[in-house]
Design a protein around this motif. Structure first.
Motif, PDB file in Angstrom:
ATOM      1  N   ASN A   1       1.136  15.351  13.992  1.00 15.15           N
ATOM      2  CA  ASN A   1       2.258  14.663  13.852  1.00 15.15           C
ATOM      3  C   ASN A   1       2.581  14.350  12.458  1.00 15.15           C
ATOM      4  O   ASN A   1       1.409  14.207  11.602  1.00 15.15           O
ATOM      5  N   THR A   2       3.684  14.281  11.974  1.00 13.51           N
ATOM      6  CA  THR A   2       4.059  14.028  10.663  1.00 13.51           C
ATOM      7  C   THR A   2       4.985  12.745  10.715  1.00 13.51           C
ATOM      8  O   THR A   2       6.200  12.911  11.406  1.00 13.51           O
ATOM      9  N   TYR A   3       4.689  11.819   9.939  1.00  8.81           N
ATOM     10  CA  TYR A   3       5.437  10.432   9.933  1.00  8.81           C
ATOM     11  C   TYR A   3       6.087  10.619   8.288  1.00  8.81           C
ATOM     12  O   TYR A   3       5.525  10.811   7.389  1.00  8.81           O
ATOM     13  N   VAL A   4       7.554  10.134   8.693  1.00  4.96           N
ATOM     14  CA  VAL A   4       8.168   9.743   7.273  1.00  4.96           C
ATOM     15  C   VAL A   4       8.491   8.312   7.102  1.00  4.96           C
ATOM     16  O   VAL A   4       8.993   7.596   8.010  1.00  4.96           O
ATOM     17  N   TYR A   5       7.751   7.571   6.197  1.00  5.66           N
ATOM     18  CA  TYR A   5       8.007   5.959   6.240  1.00  5.66           C
ATOM     19  C   TYR A   5       8.887   5.714   4.888  1.00  5.66           C
ATOM     20  O   TYR A   5       8.587   6.156   3.720  1.00  5.66           O
ATOM     21  N   VAL A   6      10.187   5.668   5.281  1.00  3.54           N
ATOM     22  CA  VAL A   6      11.204   5.134   4.269  1.00  3.54           C
ATOM     23  C   VAL A   6      11.054   3.550   3.910  1.00  3.54           C
ATOM     24  O   VAL A   6      11.400   2.518   4.728  1.00  3.54           O
ATOM     25  N   LEU A   7      11.094   3.095   2.562  1.00  3.31           N
ATOM     26  CA  LEU A   7      10.883   1.858   2.181  1.00  3.31           C
ATOM     27  C   LEU A   7      12.243   1.499   1.750  1.00  3.31           C
ATOM     28  O   LEU A   7      12.966   2.119   1.171  1.00  3.31           O
ATOM     29  N   TYR A   8      12.475   0.203   2.049  1.00  2.00           N
ATOM     30  CA  TYR A   8      13.834  -0.536   1.741  1.00  2.00           C
ATOM     31  C   TYR A   8      13.618  -1.868   0.877  1.00  2.00           C
ATOM     32  O   TYR A   8      12.436  -2.393   0.990  1.00  2.00           O
ATOM     33  N   SER A   9      14.358  -2.417   0.354  1.00  5.37           N
ATOM     34  CA  SER A   9      14.387  -3.544  -0.645  1.00  5.37           C
ATOM     35  C   SER A   9      14.412  -4.670   0.296  1.00  5.37           C
ATOM     36  O   SER A   9      14.980  -4.643   1.262  1.00  5.37           O
ATOM     37  N   PRO A  10      13.703  -5.739  -0.187  1.00  9.21           N
ATOM     38  CA  PRO A  10      13.588  -6.922   0.593  1.00  9.21           C
ATOM     39  C   PRO A  10      15.253  -7.783   0.280  1.00  9.21           C
ATOM     40  O   PRO A  10      15.906  -7.291  -0.668  1.00  9.21           O
ATOM     41  N   MET A  11      15.832  -8.524   1.320  1.00  9.90           N
ATOM     42  CA  MET A  11      17.082  -9.559   0.896  1.00  9.90           C
ATOM     43  C   MET A  11      16.723 -10.154  -0.472  1.00  9.90           C
ATOM     44  O   MET A  11      15.782 -10.598  -0.669  1.00  9.90           O
TER      45      MET A  11
ATOM     46  N   THR B   1       0.801  -1.286  -0.219  1.00  6.24           N
ATOM     47  CA  THR B   1       0.003   0.091   0.208  1.00  6.24           C
ATOM     48  C   THR B   1       0.766   1.126   0.016  1.00  6.24           C
ATOM     49  O   THR B   1       0.537   2.324  -0.686  1.00  6.24           O
ATOM     50  N   LEU B   2       1.982   1.292   0.865  1.00  5.12           N
ATOM     51  CA  LEU B   2       3.049   2.429   0.769  1.00  5.12           C
ATOM     52  C   LEU B   2       3.718   2.626  -0.496  1.00  5.12           C
ATOM     53  O   LEU B   2       3.688   3.535  -1.126  1.00  5.12           O
ATOM     54  N   ILE B   3       4.132   1.469  -1.237  1.00  6.63           N
ATOM     55  CA  ILE B   3       4.419   1.695  -2.566  1.00  6.63           C
ATOM     56  C   ILE B   3       3.451   2.170  -3.543  1.00  6.63           C
ATOM     57  O   ILE B   3       3.916   3.128  -4.416  1.00  6.63           O
ATOM     58  N   ASP B   4       2.170   2.020  -3.433  1.00  2.00           N
ATOM     59  CA  ASP B   4       1.079   2.512  -4.112  1.00  2.00           C
ATOM     60  C   ASP B   4       0.786   3.845  -3.809  1.00  2.00           C
ATOM     61  O   ASP B   4       0.188   4.366  -4.907  1.00  2.00           O
TER      62      ASP B   4
END
Length: 433
Positions: A98-108, A44-47
Motif C-alpha cells: 500500500n502507498t500513502y500520501v500525507y498532505v501537510l497543512y499549516s496550523p491556524m 518528522t514528516l516536514i523533515d
C-alpha cells in the motif's frame, strides 16, 4: 479498517508554507491537545521533504518507526490526531504494498485558534485556567492608544507611479499558505441511526448533508454517543418524515443538562477573546462600557441584571444558541443583551433576540465596539421612524428616555469625567467584573 504494515510506503506533500512561527504555534497550542507523539510526527514528516519543501521521496513506515522510536500502532494514533485537528490529510492507494500520501497543512494563527469554538475550549479544559491564561499572554499584542495620533501612512499610488504598456500576468499553481479546517465526520454512526427507524416513518430527504452536519455538531457539543442520539433523532421526526431541527436541538440540550446536572456547555462562561479587545488607555465613559462588555461572561452579565436570583434556564438557552448557532463572540452577546433589555422593556424574548442576532451575524460583527455602533445606528433608525408617528414633543422625549442605552450619547467618546464621576463609575463597574 485499513491494516498498515511497516513495508507500506508513503510520500509527504506540502500544500503550504511552514515557518518557524508555525512550529511555535504547534508546540504551544496544538501539543496540549494532540500530544507530543503527534507533534513529533508532524515535524518528522516536514523533515522528510526535499529541499524544495514540496514533495518527499518515497519512504517506508519502517523509516517512521525507526526515526520516531514508536510502534506502528502509536504512529497511526498520532497520524489520526493530526488529521482530526486539520494539520494532515491522508490518502491511500491499495496495492500489494500500500502507498500513502500525507498532505501537510499549516496550523491556524493564534487569533484563529483562540476564537475557534472547539479547539479553544478543548485547550482550556486540558490546561486549566492558570496555564491557559499564561499561554494567552504569550500571544497578546501590546495595546497602544492611538486616539491622539494621526494616521499618516502612505497609499501605494502616493509612492509608486503607473507604468503603461504592461499587462497582468497570471501565475497558477504557486505554493501558498493552506489550512485545513477540522471536521466531525466519524463521531456519529448514521447507519445504526437510520436502520433503527422504520422506513415508513422517514422521508427520503430526511438525512441530507445539512441534517447530518447538524447531528454531528450536536453530538460533539453535547457529548452524545450514537446510541443516545438514535432516540433523540427519532423523537425529532415530524409528520412529514423530516427532522425538526428546533426539536432536535432542544432534545440534545435537555439530554446534556440532565446528564450534567443542569449545566450548559462552557461557551456561555467564556469572555471576549483578547485579540478582539480594544486598546487600553482611554478613560472615557464609552471606553469603560466597552471594557465591561469585553471582560465579563454572558452568563455573569445577564446575572448582574437581577437584583436577586439567577437567569432562567430559558434565558441561558437563548444565550447558548447565540454562541453556538449564530457563532457570536461573548462580548458581542453582552452588547446584544444590554440593547435588547433596554429597547424591549427589560424583556429578553427569544424572537426579538434572534431578530437582532440574525442581522448582526450577517454584518459579521465580532468586536464590542462594532456591536455598540450598530446598536446605536439601529436605534436612530427606529427612533426616526417612531418620531414620524408621534407629533408631540412629550412623546419624543419619553421614547428617548426609555429606549436609549448609555453608550448612545456621542459625547461619551470625548467627554472626560470629573474625579467624582470617575469614582462613581468605577464603583458601578465593580458589579460586573
Amino acid at each position: 479498517m485499513n491494516t498498515i504494515l511497516p513495508a507500506d510506503t508513503y510520500m509527504v506533500v506540502n500544500k503550504t508554507i511552514i515557518n518557524e512561527s508555525d512550529r511555535k504555534l504547534i508546540t504551544m497550542l496544538y501539543q496540549p491537545i494532540i500530544g507530543y507523539s503527534a507533534v513529533s510526527m508532524y515535524f518528522t514528516l516536514i523533515d522528510d521533504l526535499l529541499k524544495k519543501d514540496i514533495m518527499s521521496e518515497e519512504q517506508t513506515h519502517h523509516h517512521l518507526m525507526s526515526t520516531m522510536q514508536l510502534k506502528l500502532t502509536d504512529i497511526v494514533i498520532a497520524r489520526e490526531k493530526l488529521e482530526a485537528v486539520g494539520l494532515l490529510k491522508t490518502y491511500l492507494k491499495k496495492e500489494h504494498i500500500n502507498t500513502y500520501v500525507y498532505v501537510l497543512y499549516s496550523p491556524m494563527t493564534a487569533s484563529e485558534f483562540f476564537s475557534h469554538p472547539v479547539l479553544n475550549v478543548v485547550l482550556y479544559n486540558n490546561l486549566g485556567k492558570k496555564e491557559y491564561d499564561k499561554l494567552v499572554n504569550c500571544f497578546k499584542i501590546p495595546r497602544v492608544n492611538l486616539r491622539d495620533y494621526e494616521d499618516i501612512t502612505k497609499k501605494f499610488n502616493e509612492v509608486f507611479s503607473s507604468i503603461s504598456g504592461n499587462v497582468f500576468i497570471e501565475n497558477d499553481n504557486i505554493v501558498n499558505r493552506s489550512k485545513n479546517d477540522i471536521s466531525f465526520s466519524n463521531n456519529v454512526d448514521f447507519d445504526m441511526i437510520i436502520s433503527s427507524i422504520p422506513k415508513s416513518m422517514v422521508n427520503d430527504k430526511c438525512f441530507n448533508e445539512e441534517i447530518k452536519g447538524l447531528i454531528r455538531s450536536l453530538a460533539f457539543i453535547y457529548n452524545i454517543d450514537s446510541l443516545n442520539m438514535q432516540g433523540l433523532v427519532r423523537n425529532a421526526l415530524n409528520e412529514r418524515g423530516l427532522i425538526d431541527k428546533t426539536i432536535l436541538r432542544k432534545s440534545c440540550r435537555d439530554f446534556y443538562q440532565f446528564e450534567e446536572g443542569g449545566k450548559l456547555p462552557t461557551l456561555i462562561y467564556t469572555k471576549q477573546p483578547d485579540y478582539l479587545k480594544s486598546p487600553m488607555g482611554d478613560t472615557s465613559n464609552w471606553a469603560k462600557q466597552v471594557y465591561t462588555f469585553e471582560n465579563i461572561t454572558p452568563y455573569d452579565y445577564l446575572r448582574s441584571k437581577y437584583k436577586s436570583g439567577e437567569p432562567t434556564i430559558r434565558e441561558l438557552k437563548i444565550i447558548e444558541d447565540l454562541m453556538i448557532n449564530f457563532k457570536m463572540k461573548p462580548g458581542v452577546v453582552n452588547v446584544l443583551i444590554a440593547y435588547v433589555l433596554k429597547v424591549n422593556n427589560q424583556k429578553f424574548t427569544k424572537n426579538y433576540v434572534e431578530t437582532v442576532a440574525s442581522q448582526w451575524s450577517r454584518l459579521n460583527i465580532e468586536t464590542v465596539e462594532e456591536a455598540m455602533r450598530t446598536a446605536e445606528k439601529e436605534h436612530k433608525k427606529i427612533k426616526k421612524l417612531t418620531e414620524k408617528k408621534n407629533n408631540t414633543k412629550s412623546n419624543n422625549k419619553k421614547i428617548k428616555e426609555e429606549s436609549v442605552p448609555s453608550w448612545f450619547d456621542k459625547d461619551l467618546e470625548t467627554e472626560e469625567l470629573s474625579k467624582e464621576e470617575q469614582e462613581e463609575l468605577d464603583n458601578l463597574l465593580k458589579e460586573f467584573i
